[in-house]
Structure formats: C-alpha cells, structure tokens
Design an enzyme around this catalytic site. Sequence first.
Site, PDB file in Angstrom:
ATOM      1  N   ASP A 145     -34.833 -78.641 -23.916  1.00  0.00           N
ATOM      2  CA  ASP A 145     -34.066 -79.685 -23.368  1.00  0.00           C
ATOM      3  C   ASP A 145     -34.683 -80.859 -23.996  1.00  0.00           C
ATOM      4  O   ASP A 145     -35.667 -81.303 -24.264  1.00  0.00           O
ATOM      5  CB  ASP A 145     -34.525 -79.643 -22.070  1.00  0.00           C
ATOM      6  N   ARG A 195     -27.928 -79.524 -29.876  1.00  0.00           N
ATOM      7  CA  ARG A 195     -27.295 -79.540 -28.752  1.00  0.00           C
ATOM      8  C   ARG A 195     -26.784 -81.155 -28.467  1.00  0.00           C
ATOM      9  O   ARG A 195     -27.479 -81.606 -28.014  1.00  0.00           O
ATOM     10  CB  ARG A 195     -27.774 -78.835 -27.672  1.00  0.00           C
TER      11      ARG A 195
HETATM   12  P1  FDA Z   1     -19.028 -86.820 -18.244  1.00  0.00           P
HETATM   13  O1  FDA Z   1     -19.669 -87.456 -17.537  1.00  0.00           O
HETATM   14  O2  FDA Z   1     -17.681 -87.733 -18.981  1.00  0.00           O
HETATM   15  O3  FDA Z   1     -18.189 -85.620 -17.307  1.00  0.00           O
HETATM   16  C1  FDA Z   1     -16.468 -86.003 -17.921  1.00  0.00           C
HETATM   17  C2  FDA Z   1     -16.203 -84.954 -16.472  1.00  0.00           C
HETATM   18  O4  FDA Z   1     -16.838 -84.088 -16.554  1.00  0.00           O
HETATM   19  C3  FDA Z   1     -15.639 -85.395 -15.306  1.00  0.00           C
HETATM   20  O5  FDA Z   1     -14.988 -86.355 -15.195  1.00  0.00           O
HETATM   21  C4  FDA Z   1     -16.184 -84.235 -14.271  1.00  0.00           C
HETATM   22  O6  FDA Z   1     -14.498 -83.584 -14.677  1.00  0.00           O
HETATM   23  C5  FDA Z   1     -16.268 -82.512 -15.559  1.00  0.00           C
HETATM   24  N1  FDA Z   1     -17.913 -82.801 -14.723  1.00  0.00           N
HETATM   25  C6  FDA Z   1     -19.273 -84.067 -15.872  1.00  0.00           C
HETATM   26  N2  FDA Z   1     -20.185 -83.498 -14.832  1.00  0.00           N
HETATM   27  C7  FDA Z   1     -19.561 -83.577 -13.484  1.00  0.00           C
HETATM   28  C8  FDA Z   1     -20.341 -82.630 -12.563  1.00  0.00           C
HETATM   29  N3  FDA Z   1     -21.909 -82.970 -12.604  1.00  0.00           N
HETATM   30  N4  FDA Z   1     -20.104 -82.006 -11.200  1.00  0.00           N
HETATM   31  C9  FDA Z   1     -18.658 -81.795 -11.460  1.00  0.00           C
HETATM   32  N5  FDA Z   1     -17.777 -81.902 -12.755  1.00  0.00           N
HETATM   33  C10 FDA Z   1     -18.249 -82.657 -14.007  1.00  0.00           C
HETATM   34  N6  FDA Z   1     -28.739 -84.164 -20.100  1.00  0.00           N
HETATM   35  C11 FDA Z   1     -29.707 -84.422 -20.853  1.00  0.00           C
HETATM   36  O7  FDA Z   1     -30.230 -85.607 -20.794  1.00  0.00           O
HETATM   37  N7  FDA Z   1     -31.098 -83.660 -21.417  1.00  0.00           N
HETATM   38  C12 FDA Z   1     -30.424 -82.725 -21.303  1.00  0.00           C
HETATM   39  O8  FDA Z   1     -31.475 -81.594 -21.960  1.00  0.00           O
HETATM   40  C13 FDA Z   1     -28.921 -81.579 -21.344  1.00  0.00           C
HETATM   41  N8  FDA Z   1     -29.096 -80.558 -21.191  1.00  0.00           N
HETATM   42  C14 FDA Z   1     -27.995 -80.467 -21.152  1.00  0.00           C
HETATM   43  C15 FDA Z   1     -27.017 -79.230 -21.497  1.00  0.00           C
HETATM   44  C16 FDA Z   1     -26.045 -78.903 -21.187  1.00  0.00           C
HETATM   45  C17 FDA Z   1     -25.238 -77.420 -21.861  1.00  0.00           C
HETATM   46  C18 FDA Z   1     -24.737 -79.937 -20.782  1.00  0.00           C
HETATM   47  C19 FDA Z   1     -23.428 -79.049 -20.763  1.00  0.00           C
HETATM   48  C20 FDA Z   1     -25.297 -81.073 -20.671  1.00  0.00           C
HETATM   49  C21 FDA Z   1     -26.692 -81.057 -20.795  1.00  0.00           C
HETATM   50  N9  FDA Z   1     -27.245 -82.448 -19.825  1.00  0.00           N
HETATM   51  C22 FDA Z   1     -28.235 -82.780 -20.133  1.00  0.00           C
HETATM   52  C23 FDA Z   1     -25.869 -83.066 -18.979  1.00  0.00           C
HETATM   53  C24 FDA Z   1     -25.512 -83.999 -20.055  1.00  0.00           C
HETATM   54  O9  FDA Z   1     -26.534 -85.207 -20.849  1.00  0.00           O
HETATM   55  C25 FDA Z   1     -24.724 -85.069 -19.266  1.00  0.00           C
HETATM   56  O10 FDA Z   1     -25.275 -85.918 -18.130  1.00  0.00           O
HETATM   57  C26 FDA Z   1     -23.861 -84.297 -18.522  1.00  0.00           C
HETATM   58  O11 FDA Z   1     -23.266 -83.243 -18.920  1.00  0.00           O
HETATM   59  C27 FDA Z   1     -22.311 -85.162 -18.009  1.00  0.00           C
HETATM   60  O12 FDA Z   1     -21.540 -85.699 -18.604  1.00  0.00           O
HETATM   61  P2  FDA Z   1     -20.534 -85.081 -19.592  1.00  0.00           P
HETATM   62  O13 FDA Z   1     -20.834 -85.022 -21.304  1.00  0.00           O
HETATM   63  O14 FDA Z   1     -19.753 -83.590 -19.067  1.00  0.00           O
HETATM   64  O15 FDA Z   1     -19.082 -86.298 -19.208  1.00  0.00           O
END
Ligand code: FDA
Length: 318
Positions: A145, A195
């Site tokens: 991570d 990732r």
């Molecule tokens: P964004 O935050 O713009 O969300 C888009 C849409 O997704 C929202 O409108 C909602 O519909 C849905 N959504 C997003 N977050 C949600 C939540 N918490 N609850 C409900 N719905 C939600 N970060 C990091 O700093 N280090 C890491 O090692 C990782 N590892 C990691 C692994 C995996 C498999 C994932 C999917 C994510 C991570 N992250 C992470 C977290 C990542 O950096 C980020 O904070 C979240 O994925 C939210 O960003 P989105 O890309 O989903 O888009």
Amino acid sequence: MSALLRSALLAAARSAQLERAVTRLPVSRDVVSRFVAGTTTDQVVSTAETLLRSGRFISIDYLGEDTTDLTQAQATVEQYRVLIAALGRLPQAETTSGAVRPLEVSVKLSALGQALPRDGHAVAREHAHQICAAAEAAGLWVTVDAEDHTTTDSTLAIVRELRADFPWLGTVLQAYLRRTEEDCRALAGPQSRIRLCKGAYDEPESVAFRDRAEVDASYLRCLGVLAAGQGYPMIASHDPAIIAAAGAAVAAARRKCEEYEYQMLYGIRDDEQQRLAAEGNHVRVYIPYGDQWYGYFMRRLAERPANLAFFLRALAGG
Ligand code: FDA
C-alpha cells in the site's frame, strides 16, 4: 465535502485520543462493518470465499499502521502468516508462475516497522520479505500500500529491492502526488503490477494536487502511462468517470481483459463491481479486517459526506 472538513477528518484519523473515544462508541462496530470484514481470520476468509464465488478476485489487508513498537510489527507478520496459510488452502490459490493470481494480500510497511526510529526501513524490508516468501509458497500475490508522502521514497526502494526475489510484487501509486506520473514511467516495466489510486491522505500543496479536477487529470495521465507500459495496471477507483476513461485507455493500448484489472474497496459500489465482473473484466476487492480499523474507517468518512452522515445518524440513534 469541503476541503476543510476533509482535512479535519484526516487529521482526526491520526489522533490517538480520538481513536480511543471513537472505538469505544457502542454504534461504531455496526457502522464499521460496512467497510471492514470482521476482526478474525475466519471472518475475513469467509467474506473472501463469498466474493470469489461471485467471480471476483480479492486482496486482504490486516489493518494496522504507523507502529513504533517492534513486537507489534512482528505480531503483524505472524498474523499475515496465519492469513496466508488459510488463503493458501482455498482452491483459488494459484501456483502457476506468470498467471494472474486471484488471491492477494495487501500490506502497509508502516505496520511492519517502517516508522521505527533507527532501523525502520531495514526492519520493514525484512518483514515484507518474510510475507512475500510465505505468499509465494502459498500461490498468492502481495501488493504494498501507499501511505503518506514522507514514506514514498522508502516504500518504493523496498519494493524495488524485493522485486529481485519476487518480481510479481505489486505497489500502489497515488495520482494526487505530483511525482507519480514520473514514478509510473519508471516503474511500468515488464512484470510490474501498479495499483493506481487517487490518494487518501491529507498532503500539502507542495507535493500533491489538492484540487479534485487536477487529481482526476493526473490519474488519467498516469493511467495512460501504465496502459501503454509493459506491466499489469490495476485501476483502483470507484469513480464512474475514471472507470469509463480506463476502459477507453486499455482499449487504445489494445490490452486484452486479462492484462489489467479493476479494483474497489469492500463495501463500496458492490453492484458496479458485479457489473464489471459480469462483463468479463478482472475485478479485485480490497478487504480490510482486524481490530485496528480506526485510521482506515476515518479515511473512508473523509472521502464521502454520505458516509459521515450515516455515521452521525447511527450515533444519534436514528
Ligand atoms: P472519488 O473519491 O472521486 O469517488 C467517486 C465515487 O465513488 C463517489 O462519488 C462515490 O460514488 C464512490 N465512493 C468513493 N469513495 C467512497 C466511499 N468511501 N464510500 C462510498 N462511496 C464512495 N489510497 C491510498 O492513499 N493508499 C493506498 O494504498 C490505497 N489503496 C487503495 C486500494 C484500492 C483497491 C482502492 C479502490 C482504493 C485505495 N486507496 C488508497 C483509496 C483511494 O486513494 C481513494 O481515496 C478512494 O478510492 C476514493 O477515490 P475514488 O477513486 O474512488 O474516487
């Protein structure tokens, strides 16, 4: 969510005092269970089996971070050994070299001792090596991570060193960091597994884009680099715009569906995970478990106002 509220929640995620208060609240466990698959190995393996039956892959994270206690870091390695042994007994454990492995564990180097004052880097590297060796024997992958930007150099150096023994070792890059496009170029070589996520910590303007549109634009540039590269891109996002753009980027790079995967967090957009899997895509679900859920949970609250509202409603008893 306002930038101020997000920063406040992310600062709270690192407060030991608030952690003690929030984890004692009687409602916390119910709300937390939406994002965290239990506290024991049996519970998380059972959740993993359900997701595997639905055609998805899994990556399991034993929760914990920022330890400055060597004994605790060693206990975390032991916990991973138990978890890996249990996963290795599942029929999906894959020992064929070169194949996509459905089972994976994710590790935070700060839980393995990276923050220890004198020799944290070396301790975390040795602990991560032990976990990778156990995973290799069991037919699992490991991905490291990404944590706050002060750890990025140490983390990427450890991943580079370990890849000499475990070329399949994956790493997370955060699109909000200004350095990440360059890191993607440097790391997208043969057999690499990156990732790509947006990034979940509260980072200063000097090292990170803070504007959402800038983060999204950076994500798409990084994705373009990974899609055109020689490795295996792992598109970690729930954002519909990113997922649509990712589909176009991998098509433009003429990648087959087994040459990349989508990844989402346990409990978030389950129907979208199933839709992507039903279309024939590889979809991996990141499943956290364990007692130390506080930091992870607070970062999920900071991502989305609806999650905070849900938590506050539960607190108010409604
Ligand atoms: P964004 O935050 O713009 O969300 C888009 C849409 O997704 C929202 O409108 C909602 O519909 C849905 N959504 C997003 N977050 C949600 C939540 N918490 N609850 C409900 N719905 C939600 N970060 C990091 O700093 N280090 C890491 O090692 C990782 N590892 C990691 C692994 C995996 C498999 C994932 C999917 C994510 C991570 N992250 C992470 C977290 C990542 O950096 C980020 O904070 C979240 O994925 C939210 O960003 P989105 O890309 O989903 O888009």
